[in-house]
Design an enzyme around this catalytic site. Sequence first.
Site, mmCIF file in Angstrom:
data_model
loop_
_atom_site.group_PDB
_atom_site.id
_atom_site.type_symbol
_atom_site.label_atom_id
_atom_site.label_comp_id
_atom_site.label_asym_id
_atom_site.label_seq_id
_atom_site.Cartn_x
_atom_site.Cartn_y
_atom_site.Cartn_z
ATOM 1 N N CYS A 2 33.983 -42.960 -73.117
ATOM 2 C CA CYS A 2 34.610 -42.521 -74.359
ATOM 3 C C CYS A 2 33.633 -42.783 -75.506
ATOM 4 O O CYS A 2 32.906 -43.775 -75.509
ATOM 5 C CB CYS A 2 35.918 -43.207 -74.680
ATOM 6 S SG CYS A 2 37.174 -42.992 -73.434
ATOM 7 N N ARG A 27 29.362 -39.481 -73.265
ATOM 8 C CA ARG A 27 30.147 -40.665 -72.888
ATOM 9 C C ARG A 27 31.476 -40.311 -72.242
ATOM 10 O O ARG A 27 32.187 -41.196 -71.740
ATOM 11 C CB ARG A 27 30.410 -41.526 -74.128
ATOM 12 C CG ARG A 27 29.162 -41.997 -74.823
ATOM 13 C CD ARG A 27 29.511 -42.760 -76.067
ATOM 14 N NE ARG A 27 30.108 -44.033 -75.763
ATOM 15 C CZ ARG A 27 29.444 -45.163 -75.572
ATOM 16 N NH1 ARG A 27 28.131 -45.158 -75.660
ATOM 17 N NH2 ARG A 27 30.066 -46.275 -75.302
ATOM 18 N N TRP A 74 36.898 -40.089 -71.681
ATOM 19 C CA TRP A 74 36.724 -40.125 -70.231
ATOM 20 C C TRP A 74 37.930 -40.906 -69.717
ATOM 21 O O TRP A 74 38.013 -42.117 -69.912
ATOM 22 C CB TRP A 74 35.423 -40.834 -69.873
ATOM 23 C CG TRP A 74 35.053 -40.751 -68.419
ATOM 24 C CD1 TRP A 74 34.366 -39.755 -67.801
ATOM 25 C CD2 TRP A 74 35.335 -41.713 -67.408
ATOM 26 N NE1 TRP A 74 34.212 -40.043 -66.475
ATOM 27 C CE2 TRP A 74 34.800 -41.235 -66.199
ATOM 28 C CE3 TRP A 74 36.012 -42.947 -67.395
ATOM 29 C CZ2 TRP A 74 34.902 -41.932 -64.998
ATOM 30 C CZ3 TRP A 74 36.115 -43.633 -66.196
ATOM 31 C CH2 TRP A 74 35.556 -43.123 -65.009
ATOM 32 N N ASN A 100 37.675 -47.038 -77.479
ATOM 33 C CA ASN A 100 36.817 -46.968 -76.300
ATOM 34 C C ASN A 100 36.965 -48.299 -75.568
ATOM 35 O O ASN A 100 36.718 -49.341 -76.169
ATOM 36 C CB ASN A 100 35.364 -46.741 -76.744
ATOM 37 C CG ASN A 100 34.341 -46.997 -75.634
ATOM 38 O OD1 ASN A 100 33.221 -47.384 -75.894
ATOM 39 N ND2 ASN A 100 34.716 -46.771 -74.394
ATOM 40 N N GLY A 101 37.413 -48.257 -74.323
ATOM 41 C CA GLY A 101 37.566 -49.503 -73.570
ATOM 42 C C GLY A 101 38.834 -49.455 -72.734
ATOM 43 O O GLY A 101 39.413 -48.380 -72.507
ATOM 44 N N GLU A 477 16.877 -42.027 -55.020
ATOM 45 C CA GLU A 477 17.060 -41.482 -56.358
ATOM 46 C C GLU A 477 17.128 -39.948 -56.304
ATOM 47 O O GLU A 477 17.949 -39.327 -56.993
ATOM 48 C CB GLU A 477 15.919 -41.952 -57.276
ATOM 49 C CG GLU A 477 15.932 -41.363 -58.674
ATOM 50 C CD GLU A 477 17.175 -41.679 -59.498
ATOM 51 O OE1 GLU A 477 18.027 -42.469 -59.049
ATOM 52 O OE2 GLU A 477 17.301 -41.107 -60.593
ATOM 53 N N LYS A 481 20.352 -37.866 -57.663
ATOM 54 C CA LYS A 481 20.190 -36.836 -58.700
ATOM 55 C C LYS A 481 20.826 -35.536 -58.233
ATOM 56 O O LYS A 481 21.530 -34.879 -58.968
ATOM 57 C CB LYS A 481 18.691 -36.648 -58.951
ATOM 58 C CG LYS A 481 18.256 -36.343 -60.324
ATOM 59 C CD LYS A 481 18.133 -37.486 -61.285
ATOM 60 C CE LYS A 481 19.344 -38.317 -61.433
ATOM 61 N NZ LYS A 481 19.167 -39.559 -62.145
ATOM 62 N N GLU A 484 24.790 -35.666 -58.041
ATOM 63 C CA GLU A 484 25.550 -35.784 -59.286
ATOM 64 C C GLU A 484 25.545 -34.510 -60.116
ATOM 65 O O GLU A 484 26.525 -34.219 -60.787
ATOM 66 C CB GLU A 484 25.113 -36.997 -60.114
ATOM 67 C CG GLU A 484 23.733 -36.943 -60.704
ATOM 68 C CD GLU A 484 23.435 -38.177 -61.577
ATOM 69 O OE1 GLU A 484 22.284 -38.603 -61.591
ATOM 70 O OE2 GLU A 484 24.348 -38.682 -62.242
ATOM 71 N N HIS A 500 19.430 -43.513 -35.309
ATOM 72 C CA HIS A 500 20.493 -44.491 -35.054
ATOM 73 C C HIS A 500 21.868 -43.970 -35.465
ATOM 74 O O HIS A 500 22.785 -44.750 -35.696
ATOM 75 C CB HIS A 500 20.181 -45.806 -35.769
ATOM 76 C CG HIS A 500 18.913 -46.434 -35.279
ATOM 77 N ND1 HIS A 500 18.797 -46.971 -34.017
ATOM 78 C CD2 HIS A 500 17.686 -46.548 -35.851
ATOM 79 C CE1 HIS A 500 17.569 -47.413 -33.840
ATOM 80 N NE2 HIS A 500 16.873 -47.163 -34.944
ATOM 81 N N LYS A 598 28.006 -40.980 -69.093
ATOM 82 C CA LYS A 598 26.700 -41.620 -69.047
ATOM 83 C C LYS A 598 26.791 -43.132 -69.155
ATOM 84 O O LYS A 598 26.096 -43.864 -68.468
ATOM 85 C CB LYS A 598 25.826 -41.078 -70.168
ATOM 86 C CG LYS A 598 24.403 -41.555 -70.039
ATOM 87 C CD LYS A 598 23.459 -40.709 -70.802
ATOM 88 C CE LYS A 598 22.029 -41.134 -70.552
ATOM 89 N NZ LYS A 598 21.567 -40.802 -69.190
HETATM 90 C C1 F6R Z 1 22.430 -41.389 -62.662
HETATM 91 C C2 F6R Z 1 22.826 -42.257 -63.750
HETATM 92 C C3 F6R Z 1 23.648 -43.450 -63.454
HETATM 93 C C4 F6R Z 1 23.151 -44.648 -64.257
HETATM 94 C C5 F6R Z 1 24.099 -45.844 -64.059
HETATM 95 C C6 F6R Z 1 23.620 -47.064 -64.815
HETATM 96 O O1 F6R Z 1 21.668 -40.323 -63.115
HETATM 97 O O2 F6R Z 1 22.501 -42.002 -64.879
HETATM 98 O O3 F6R Z 1 23.660 -43.737 -62.094
HETATM 99 O O4 F6R Z 1 21.862 -44.953 -63.843
HETATM 100 O O5 F6R Z 1 25.379 -45.508 -64.494
HETATM 101 O O6 F6R Z 1 23.596 -46.828 -66.185
HETATM 102 P P1 F6R Z 1 22.742 -47.744 -67.143
HETATM 103 O O7 F6R Z 1 21.316 -47.536 -66.798
HETATM 104 O O8 F6R Z 1 23.072 -47.263 -68.529
HETATM 105 O O9 F6R Z 1 23.176 -49.156 -66.905
#
Ligand code: F6R
Length: 603
Positions: A2, A27, A74, A100-101, A477, A481, A484, A500, A598
């Site tokens: 949020c 957010r 969110w 937010n929270g 990674e 990527k 998501e 395995h 994010k």
């Molecule tokens: C993936 C992504 C998330 C963040 C994770 C941690 O692309 O962005 O997996 O890496 O939510 O977020 P931070 O780095 O802000 O603690």
Amino acid sequence: MCGIIGYVGTQNAVPIILDGLKRLEYRGYDSSGIAVMNNNGFDVVKQKGRLSELEALISQRPMSGYMGIGHTRWATHGKPSDINSHPHLGSQNKIAIVHNGIIENYRQIKERLEQKGTNFVSQTDSEVIAQLAEYYYNGDIVEAVIKTAGNLEGSYALGIMCLDEPDRLIAIKKDNPLIIGVADHGIFIASDVPAVLAHTNKVYYLNDKEIAVLTKTSVEFYNMDREPVHKEPETITWSIDSAEKGGYEHFMLKEIMEQPRVLKETVQSALGCGDNRRIIDGLDVSRFNRIVITACGSAYNAGMVSKYVFEQLCRITVEVELASEFRYKDPIVDCNTLVILVSQSGETADTIAAMREAKRKGAATLSIVNVVGSTIARESDYTLYTMAGPEIAVATTKAFSAQLVLLYILAVSFAKKLGKITKEAADNLFAEIASLPDIATGMLKRIDPVQKYAATCVGYKSIFFIGRNIDYAIAMEGSLKLKEISYIHSEAYAGGELKHGTISLIEDNTLVVAISCCERLYEKIYSNAEQVISRGAKVLFIGNCIKAVPGERLEIIELPKINELFAPSLSVVYLQLFSYYVAANKGLDIDKPRNLAKSVTVE
Ligand code: F6R
């Protein structure tokens, strides 16, 4: 999760708040709303859906005000709906809030207020804040906010307006970020700096349980005993351009393309004469007998890559733990452990909790953070900043790359300090790290093969990523990527692990992306590729030591040569682009993938 913003000043608050919300949409983006104060009292518009839908509604039904609060959501409690959107008002329509929270004891508060006759309209935890503040309101909004906050358990960043006090905007926070921005035409509250950058680079960071009282021309701070708190503003160096798309179709592509500059500035700050250098040089590493890296998502993957580098160079055990697990496992850390927290936002709830747990147990904490002034940056014992600038796309790219190079530099510095490598060897490794930005620039001029191949991949239901050793870590990674942003199921496996169990999933036309930058392990990963090809799979080989030739079921994308310890910084650039172009060819909302936000500030 949020995003909240508030403004009081001499300009119309509506376009200012809408613009700020756009910059906070990363957010959360399942609903949004805005409440303004004008000479007729409150005007509120809120609804389910993207911010663009709210904007369209407001353009048909214009509103204005000199003060206002806005929210992009969110959902945590109560599904996305018009009624559950913020702002929330108390039942007497006297107090409006954005939150937010998470309020953990909202059920108890709700029951208490319902018994006293309060009528709730939403399923959210946030509505109790507006209702409780109205219940306590007795002619002084600051007093009502203090009493309300005293009853709340959980986390909150709040913007609050009161109908009977039309000149004041109130803000308070606990465990969620909130900044106060001071512009020449008014004062702001916001969840994050990009929301106010178009108006000011002068901000105050609010601490937990501090209250800010804003008017058109002033801001005052108080503690919960209502004593004044003195705060100094900080000047933000991020530019507004860095929070714009700059001609790219998506922030994600722009941020991928920015990586050479970000790598260069981050390397410079740690190897040149920046603050990062000072902190790294000052660290006494001889007291540590263990290193634990803890983080979430991509930041965890950066930790996984660096484990190979630390262990190879320092010969010291490095454990990498998911922060959400670390916090609950009674971790074995003490004053001889260095706990490294990696976080772009510096506000990830699980990583904050892990940091606090590590500190409680006496460990030294070092954070690698992108957002200046964030909770993790402020609370950890040592903070290194990634020089990524604002990262807007939900899927991290440039911040991840910056995290990686800082971790490499830490590993080489530690190895040198511990006497595991000579000064000359360290200098050679530093020189290789410093060459990454130019190599990445060259790679980004040759993205055609990745783009073309990705365009053929939109139909896959599942894509596997494999690698060995450090290539396996970066395969994780690549896989994250892809899933998501493209919504294609994907998993990463160590090449040797396929036999395995996982190999049973391989069938005709499964795609396997194999990373190969560890020359000494090339034959091994090639044999894994052959094993899946002979079971019907197609393989995309990405690497810098591939001897095979392309064929009907084998495509090759070459990477430049570099020390295998730093090769993940190159592989990841093409892995990011691969995911980006798969998602772009599927026509997806790349910067705001479904269900994600994010900054994950809730558990
Ligand atoms: C993936 C992504 C998330 C963040 C994770 C941690 O692309 O962005 O997996 O890496 O939510 O977020 P931070 O780095 O802000 O603690």
